[in-house]
Scaffold this active site. Sequence first.
Site, PDB file in Angstrom:
ATOM      1  N   SER A 130       0.809  -1.223   0.000  1.00 32.18           N
ATOM      2  CA  SER A 130       0.000   0.000   0.000  1.00 32.18           C
ATOM      3  C   SER A 130       0.835   1.261   0.000  1.00 32.18           C
ATOM      4  O   SER A 130       1.117   1.838   1.060  1.00 32.18           O
ATOM      5  CB  SER A 130      -0.948  -0.011   1.202  1.00 32.18           C
ATOM      6  OG  SER A 130      -2.046  -0.834   0.946  1.00 32.18           O
ATOM      7  N   GLU A 137     -13.621   3.743  -0.806  1.00 30.41           N
ATOM      8  CA  GLU A 137     -12.943   3.002   0.266  1.00 30.41           C
ATOM      9  C   GLU A 137     -13.892   2.673   1.420  1.00 30.41           C
ATOM     10  O   GLU A 137     -13.468   2.348   2.521  1.00 30.41           O
ATOM     11  CB  GLU A 137     -11.740   3.811   0.752  1.00 30.41           C
ATOM     12  CG  GLU A 137     -10.701   4.052  -0.335  1.00 30.41           C
ATOM     13  CD  GLU A 137      -9.786   2.849  -0.613  1.00 30.41           C
ATOM     14  OE1 GLU A 137      -9.329   2.206   0.338  1.00 30.41           O
ATOM     15  OE2 GLU A 137      -9.536   2.556  -1.811  1.00 30.41           O
ATOM     16  N   HIS A 175      -6.608   7.205   4.647  1.00 33.69           N
ATOM     17  CA  HIS A 175      -8.064   7.189   4.838  1.00 33.69           C
ATOM     18  C   HIS A 175      -8.397   8.255   5.882  1.00 33.69           C
ATOM     19  O   HIS A 175      -7.602   8.503   6.795  1.00 33.69           O
ATOM     20  CB  HIS A 175      -8.538   5.836   5.404  1.00 33.69           C
ATOM     21  CG  HIS A 175      -8.502   4.714   4.428  1.00 33.69           C
ATOM     22  ND1 HIS A 175      -8.036   3.453   4.757  1.00 33.69           N
ATOM     23  CD2 HIS A 175      -8.899   4.629   3.139  1.00 33.69           C
ATOM     24  CE1 HIS A 175      -8.138   2.657   3.712  1.00 33.69           C
ATOM     25  NE2 HIS A 175      -8.651   3.340   2.718  1.00 33.69           N
ATOM     26  N   CYS A 223     -10.032   0.403  11.818  1.00 32.71           N
ATOM     27  CA  CYS A 223      -9.959  -0.260  10.501  1.00 32.71           C
ATOM     28  C   CYS A 223     -10.556  -1.650  10.575  1.00 32.71           C
ATOM     29  O   CYS A 223     -11.081  -2.170   9.600  1.00 32.71           O
ATOM     30  CB  CYS A 223      -8.510  -0.435  10.053  1.00 32.71           C
ATOM     31  SG  CYS A 223      -7.593   1.069   9.873  1.00 32.71           S
TER      32      CYS A 223
HETATM   33  O1  SUG Z   1      -5.712  -0.480   2.550  1.00 35.02           O
HETATM   34  N1  SUG Z   1      -3.206  -2.089   4.396  1.00 35.02           N
HETATM   35  C1  SUG Z   1      -4.542  -1.542   4.338  1.00 35.02           C
HETATM   36  C2  SUG Z   1      -4.888  -0.900   5.650  1.00 35.02           C
HETATM   37  C3  SUG Z   1      -6.335  -0.483   5.696  1.00 35.02           C
HETATM   38  C4  SUG Z   1      -6.653   0.345   6.895  1.00 35.02           C
HETATM   39  N2  SUG Z   1      -8.022   0.662   6.919  1.00 35.02           N
HETATM   40  C5  SUG Z   1      -8.569   1.818   7.368  1.00 35.02           C
HETATM   41  N3  SUG Z   1      -7.831   2.872   7.582  1.00 35.02           N
HETATM   42  N4  SUG Z   1      -9.829   1.883   7.501  1.00 35.02           N
HETATM   43  C6  SUG Z   1      -4.646  -0.548   3.174  1.00 35.02           C
HETATM   44  O2  SUG Z   1      -3.682   0.167   2.933  1.00 35.02           O
HETATM   45  C7  SUG Z   1      -1.341  -3.407   3.589  1.00 35.02           C
HETATM   46  C8  SUG Z   1      -1.126  -4.785   3.006  1.00 35.02           C
HETATM   47  C9  SUG Z   1       0.326  -5.131   2.865  1.00 35.02           C
HETATM   48  O3  SUG Z   1       1.163  -4.242   2.638  1.00 35.02           O
HETATM   49  O4  SUG Z   1       0.631  -6.343   2.958  1.00 35.02           O
HETATM   50  C10 SUG Z   1      -2.777  -2.943   3.466  1.00 35.02           C
HETATM   51  O5  SUG Z   1      -3.470  -3.326   2.541  1.00 35.02           O
END
Ligand code: SUG
Length: 448
Positions: A22, A174, A250, A371
């Site tokens: 990400s 999202e 987010h 999250c």
């Molecule tokens: O979408 N991390 C997620 C984290 C989501 C957090 N959600 C909220 N803030 N609501 C993202 O970035 C990382 C996966 C990795 O690097 O293996 C990841 O997808």
Amino acid sequence: MKSYEVNFDGLVGPTHNYGGLSYGNVASQSNSQQSSNPKEAALQGLAKMKALMDMGFQQGVLAPQERPDVAALRRLGFSGTDAQVIERAAKEAMPLLVASCSASSMWVANAATVSPSADTADGRVHFTAANLNCKYHRSIEHPTTSRVLGSMFANQQHFAHHAALPAVAQFGDEGAANHTRFCREYGEAGVEFFVFGRSAFDNRFPAPQKYPARQTLEASQAVARLHGLRDEGVVYAQQNPNVIDQGVFHNDVIAVGNGEVLFYHEDAFLETDKMLAELQGKLAKVGGNFQSVCVPRSAVSVDDAVRSYLFNSQLLSRPDGSMLLIVPQECQANERVWAYLQSLTSSGGLIREVKVFDLKQSMQNGGGPACLRLRVALNESELAAVNPGVIMTAPLYGSLTAWVEKHYRDRLSETDLADPQLLLECRTALDELTQILKLGAVYPFQIN
Ligand code: SUG
């Protein structure tokens, strides 16, 4: 009729790993390639669910997804048996295999946007699965998310489900991570607050320079239309592009709301005063008294907020009307954030208590307490119509803990993802899980 906010937490899947997938999410980037502990991750999440249930809150659970997603790899041209698909992807395109293994569906705040029945034109609870199209590994979640939500909230008299928006950047959505609802009581009409990072079609809205803005205004507007929300019950606001560039990917990394209260960082939004006035005015029209708690940058910098996930907390209403904040332990480890929280709870305001949880496995991928949960406000008859298999109870907690202990590995590194055995382990575990949660057939391997 009584009404509740039910928190449905994502159960961490057996392939939880640190893929560095990400861009724009500081924790995901900085922990890339570390080995993970899926068992510990799932148990940490379950401990939070159990603790909230024990405190008297309504708690549910949302199932993880089938990974590696072999069907997604087939769509990208890998063929043969399932084992050959994995083997070929590992050899020719490891990043694609890593993406197809992500357990990112655990962050269910991104699963969907939910509007309670008191806000919608047809008086049903509306769900729109999020397309998550900013990141490939997340864009493959929504078909299974829709099936799982459909099985949890199956009663069509009470629940309406919408497919994800068109999977293009202009409609980047999202889910609930950029959506908050203000209300006096959960069962009464409220004001839904949609926060976007950029506009796809109107260049008057400034966009971030470095990191992507995942949510567009046009996606938020489409969700509000699909859910049949009244203009008087909706407020749109733009996230400050500068904070996106500092890792606030987010809005729930910089603000959280509940009931009549918005808890936010001074730098979270653009045109903050206008936005606060609109929230105040619209909530007043439905009998609510909007209140905001602004955390000044002099007390907590954006950098401290991103590192500690202070705002990725759960703000929960207690029976006496006061509020409780569920924070990750990284808040306690940060001197300035912890000092701020001490002053907040002793100031005599609405937020009276802070509870700390160890969610390190999820936090290292940028996923805090908020999250990990999808909020669904339900009245008594809607709650009674939810599939009872997914409502947390002491026996269900016992079964899920035993299920994790039986099926999960305690160490996973990138090379393990290429092991076809992992797919079999995952399918065996999920087949058993659908029976525990009484979901029916929701996974591709159960349907095809
Ligand atoms: O979408 N991390 C997620 C984290 C989501 C957090 N959600 C909220 N803030 N609501 C993202 O970035 C990382 C996966 C990795 O690097 O293996 C990841 O997808």
